[in-house]
Design an enzyme around this catalytic site. Structure first.
Site, PDB file in Angstrom:
ATOM      1  N   ASP A 222       9.085  10.334   0.596  1.00 17.08           N
ATOM      2  CA  ASP A 222       8.995   8.882   0.439  1.00 17.08           C
ATOM      3  C   ASP A 222      10.003   8.410  -0.596  1.00 17.08           C
ATOM      4  OD1 ASP A 222       6.815   7.970   2.157  1.00 17.08           O
ATOM      5  OD2 ASP A 222       5.517   9.230   0.906  1.00 17.08           O
TER       6      ASP A 222
ATOM      7  N   ASP B  91       1.607   6.940   9.315  1.00 19.05           N
ATOM      8  CA  ASP B  91       1.725   7.226   7.882  1.00 19.05           C
ATOM      9  C   ASP B  91       0.811   6.316   7.055  1.00 19.05           C
ATOM     10  OD1 ASP B  91       2.676   8.070   5.404  1.00 19.05           O
ATOM     11  OD2 ASP B  91       4.586   6.988   5.565  1.00 19.05           O
TER      12      ASP B  91
HETATM   13  C1  DX5 Z   1       3.138   4.960   1.558  1.00 21.98           C
HETATM   14  C2  DX5 Z   1       3.905   6.197   1.926  1.00 21.98           C
HETATM   15  C3  DX5 Z   1       3.061   7.268   2.540  1.00 21.98           C
HETATM   16  C4  DX5 Z   1       2.042   7.857   1.596  1.00 21.98           C
HETATM   17  C5  DX5 Z   1       1.026   8.684   2.334  1.00 21.98           C
HETATM   18  O1  DX5 Z   1       4.015   4.002   1.098  1.00 21.98           O
HETATM   19  O2  DX5 Z   1       4.911   5.873   2.847  1.00 21.98           O
HETATM   20  O3  DX5 Z   1       3.886   8.303   3.047  1.00 21.98           O
HETATM   21  O4  DX5 Z   1       2.643   8.638   0.611  1.00 21.98           O
HETATM   22  O5  DX5 Z   1       0.047   9.068   1.438  1.00 21.98           O
HETATM   23  P1  DX5 Z   1      -1.522   9.027   1.757  1.00 21.98           P
HETATM   24  O6  DX5 Z   1      -1.746  10.026   2.846  1.00 21.98           O
HETATM   25  O7  DX5 Z   1      -2.148   9.395   0.457  1.00 21.98           O
HETATM   26  O8  DX5 Z   1      -1.855   7.620   2.217  1.00 21.98           O
HETATM   27 ZN    ZN Z   2       5.840   7.520   3.924  1.00 21.58          ZN
END
Ligand code: DX5
Ligand code: ZN
Length: 208
Positions: A31, A171
């Protein structure tokens, strides 16, 4: 189901990336936030490059940034399978997708929870993945937005109707329960559910 693990919520990314490397996870979801497209900001590329040494998995790079052209050449240097940009940015999307392709990397297009699925249509022939956001981008550890199930199904119907072979990735807020609402996906991205647990492999297996 393929699984991509996000390490955004890790307190020690190097250690957790090494642990994830011992699992059968398919991708490491990276990310990237610029403090503009979303208010949070992630570490600079030099640091990201350093910690990427702790994994031999292919990277699934999620660019939550206003200006992807600055980032694409950098992340193309790493062991990258996908680079995904957001359809909501004010940049020329086609130019960004072409730039990704120039590095022989698969191109992804992501859509936020309140963006119309039809915004994807002009780009369908040029993309390899659609990343459906099931939370507002910007932070890990948020709850899965229930309407995402319908949106995933809508994206699947769209791909089928245009006969496009792109894969669907989802996601945000993915865990052993919410994954059941993502049956029409090819990949699920999960962060805190995996990395906040004491058995990464068990959590990954529960998502497949
Ligand atoms: C949110 C990110 C995601 C996040 C996912 O902005 O793009 O990839 O890190 O994390 P979880 O699974 O904890 O929602
Ligand atoms: Zn992400």
């Amino acid at each position: 189901m393929k699984v991509s693990a996000s390490f955004l919520s890790c307190s020690n990314p190097a250690v957790d990336l090494a642990k994830l490397n011992e699992t059968d996870v398919d991708f490491i979801h990276v990310d990237i936030m610029d403090g503009k497209f979303v208010s949070n900001k992630t570490m600079p590329f030099s640091e990201m490059k350093n910690i990427s040494k702790y994994t031999s998995k292919r990277l699934d790079v999620h660019l939550m940034v206003e200006n992807p052209k600055e980032y694409i050449p950098l992340y193309a240097e790493l062991n990258t399978e996908y680079i995904t940009i957001h359809v909501e940015i004010d940049e020329d999307i086609m130019e960004c997708l072409e730039l990704i392709k120039r590095y022989s990397i698969k191109a992804g297009l992501s859509i936020k929870p309140n963006t119309k699925v039809s915004e994807l249509i002009p780009y369908l022939p040029y993309i390899d993945m659609i990343l459906v956001m099931s939370v507002e981008p910007g932070a890990g550890g948020q709850a899965f937005i229930e309407e995402s199930e319908d949106r995933i199904n809508e994206v699947r119907a769209l791909l089928d109707s245009y006969n496009i072979p792109a894969v669907i990735n989802v996601d945000g807020g993915i865990n052993g329960d919410t994954v059941k609402r993502c049956k029409n996906c090819d990949i699920v991205t999960s962060g805190s559910y995996i990395v906040k647990s004491d058995n990464f492999q068990e959590k990954i297996s529960s998502l497949r």
